[in-house]
Structures are given as C-alpha cells and as structure tokens.
Design a protein around this motif. Structure first.
Motif, mmCIF file in Angstrom:
data_model
loop_
_atom_site.group_PDB
_atom_site.id
_atom_site.type_symbol
_atom_site.label_atom_id
_atom_site.label_comp_id
_atom_site.label_asym_id
_atom_site.label_seq_id
_atom_site.Cartn_x
_atom_site.Cartn_y
_atom_site.Cartn_z
ATOM 1 N N THR A 20 15.117 54.762 -22.236
ATOM 2 C CA THR A 20 16.484 54.892 -22.589
ATOM 3 C C THR A 20 17.337 56.486 -21.885
ATOM 4 O OG1 THR A 20 15.886 53.987 -24.296
ATOM 5 C CG2 THR A 20 18.298 55.818 -24.679
ATOM 6 N N ASP B 196 18.614 48.401 -21.107
ATOM 7 C CA ASP B 196 17.740 49.392 -21.493
ATOM 8 C C ASP B 196 16.698 48.829 -23.313
ATOM 9 O OD1 ASP B 196 16.330 51.376 -22.677
ATOM 10 O OD2 ASP B 196 17.900 52.405 -23.652
ATOM 11 N N ASP C 12 17.750 47.105 -27.228
ATOM 12 C CA ASP C 12 16.605 48.017 -28.510
ATOM 13 C C ASP C 12 17.345 47.658 -29.848
ATOM 14 O OD1 ASP C 12 15.185 49.298 -30.431
ATOM 15 O OD2 ASP C 12 14.881 50.678 -28.914
HETATM 16 MG MG MG Z 1 14.490 54.055 -25.933
#
Ligand code: MG
Ligand code: GDP
Length: 232
Positions: free
Chosen positions: A14, A87, A30
């Motif tokens: 991240t 991500d 996520d």
């Molecule tokens: Mg992360």
C-alpha cells in the motif's frame, strides 16, 4: 497498463502503490482495509460485510471477497493514458493456491497490458534461505499469472544493503548455502528460472518510505510496458 502489486502482508504494497501512483491511478483491491485510492473496492465489497453475510472468519472473508471481485467489472477504470496501479491484499494464497488472482489478472488483460511487481520486505531477507524462498514464491506466482513481473525488495532503508546485494552474484549465493547438493541445485535452478522469466534479472531495491530506488523502479515499469506493447 495495469501494474499489480503482489506480496505478503506488511511487505509495503500500500505504501509503495501510493507513492508510485502519485500522478497515475491507484486501485485498492484489499476489501478489508479502508483506503483513499482513486478506485476503492470497498465501495462495492467490504470484508466485514462478507464475514457477516457468509458467517466467515477474516481470512475466509478476504478469499470470498476476491472471488466476488474477480466476477465484477465495475471497478476497472478506462484510462488508456495513465498507469493503473493495483494494490492487493496480503493473502498470497489468492495468487498461489486459488484461481481468483489469475481471474482478476485475466479481466485486466482483456482491457490493457498487465505486469506485476512482486514485493518483499528487505528486513525478512537477512538469511539466504529466506531469499531463496522468496525467489520460489515469485517463480510460482509468475507461473500462475503468466504476466511479466519485476521483483522489488522494499524497505532497504531499514537494512544493510550490502548483505542483500551479495545474493545477486550466483557464485556468492551458492557459497552462502549451508545445505547439501540438492539445495544448491534447487537454488541455481530457481535463479535460472527467475532470470529467464523476469524482464528485470535482478530485484530492484527500493524504500517506499524514503523514495530511494524509485527512479530505477519507474524505469523497470516502463521497460516492461514497452515489451508488453511489443507483444500486443
Ligand atoms: Mg496494504
Ligand atoms: N522502514 C520502512 N518501513 C516501511 C516502508 N514501507 C512501508 N513500511 C511500513 O511497513 C508497514 C506495512 O506497510 P503497508 O504499506 O501497509 O504494507 P502492505 O500490508 O503490504 O500493504 C507499515 O508500518 C509501514 O509504515 C519502507 O520503505 N521502509
């Protein structure tokens, strides 16, 4: 181009994705972690809701979330100009053992070129065996996803870099191994495999915290981008 960041929990996916996507697009896949990404999957899928709905623990909920995400299209932005950094959650089994990671990558590949960054934490690389285990995981993910990959050793601000760069020389690496012949041949096979399948033969060392190594990483991404362009 989509650049998918893959790596274990706390490898700095991240932090690095945020830094990389400053002038581009950041997508957060996520479902368990709130994010200020340009596209946040939590707008559609939240791990805590999935947990309740299906009576799952947090790990099961994350896997189920990825399964749902792999069936969706809403989160995939149309932007041919900018790089779209993706991500992902730290559950590596999504990419190693299940099919949903590959399905997500296939969905992206239908829209634009895809590459991946395989991230590892430099502070976990102090033993040569850990470095080899990292290469093995990287090789497995390459095998499963079938997209060009760059290995990134992150958090180099927190370690003695020399210790890690010694692994990059095959002769040194083999000397450091304490195991028998079988381990030595596994190690040289892995190094060969990664050299053969990676666009970048050596891992790139960066610090998402200080910004060190970012120019090298951007160059690698652009180089992969160009080779993807050649293939399409
Ligand atoms: Mg992360
Ligand atoms: N020393 C150091 N710590 C970092 C770096 N990047 C991230 N971290 C720390 O590592 C932890 C995990 O980072 P995060 O980006 O959330 O990892 P993720 O789980 O892979 O997304 C956080 O506490 C960060 O502050 C770095 O380059 N150097």
């Amino acid at each position: 181009m989509f650049v998918v960041l893959i790596g274990p929990a706390a490898a700095s996916k991240t932090t690095l994705a945020r830094r990389l996507a400053k002038n581009d697009i950041l997508i957060n896949l996520d479902a368990a972690t709130p994010s200020h990404a340009d596209v946040d999957i939590r707008k559609w899928v939240r791990a805590e809701d999935i947990q309740k709905k299906y009576g799952l623990g947090i790990n099961g909920a994350l896997l189920k979330s990825m399964e749902i995400i792999a069936e969706m299209e809403e989160w995939i932005p149309e932007d041919a100009e900018r790089i779209k950094f993706v991500d992902t959650p730290g559950q590596l089994e999504v990419f190693l053992y299940h099919d949903m990671g590959r399905r997500v990558v296939e969905k992206l590949a239908a829209r634009d070129a895809v590459s991946s960054l395989f991230l590892v934490d430099a502070t976990e690389m102090m033993e040569v065996e850990n470095y080899l285990a990292m290469l093995a995981q990287n090789a497995m993910i390459n095998l499963k996803l079938g997209v060009p990959s760059v290995t990134v050793i992150n958090k180099v601000d927190a370690v003695d870099r020399e210790r890690i760069t010694r692994y990059f020389d095959m002769e040194n690496l083999l000397k450091m191994l304490k195991g028998g012949d079988a381990l030595v041949s596994l190690a040289s096979g892995l190094v060969d495999y990664v050299e053969y399948t990676s666009i970048y033969q050596r891992p790139i060392m960066v610090s998402a915290k200080t910004g060190e190594g970012m120019d090298d990483l951007y160059s690698a991404i652009y180089e992969v981008h160009c080779s993807c362009g050649d293939l399409s």
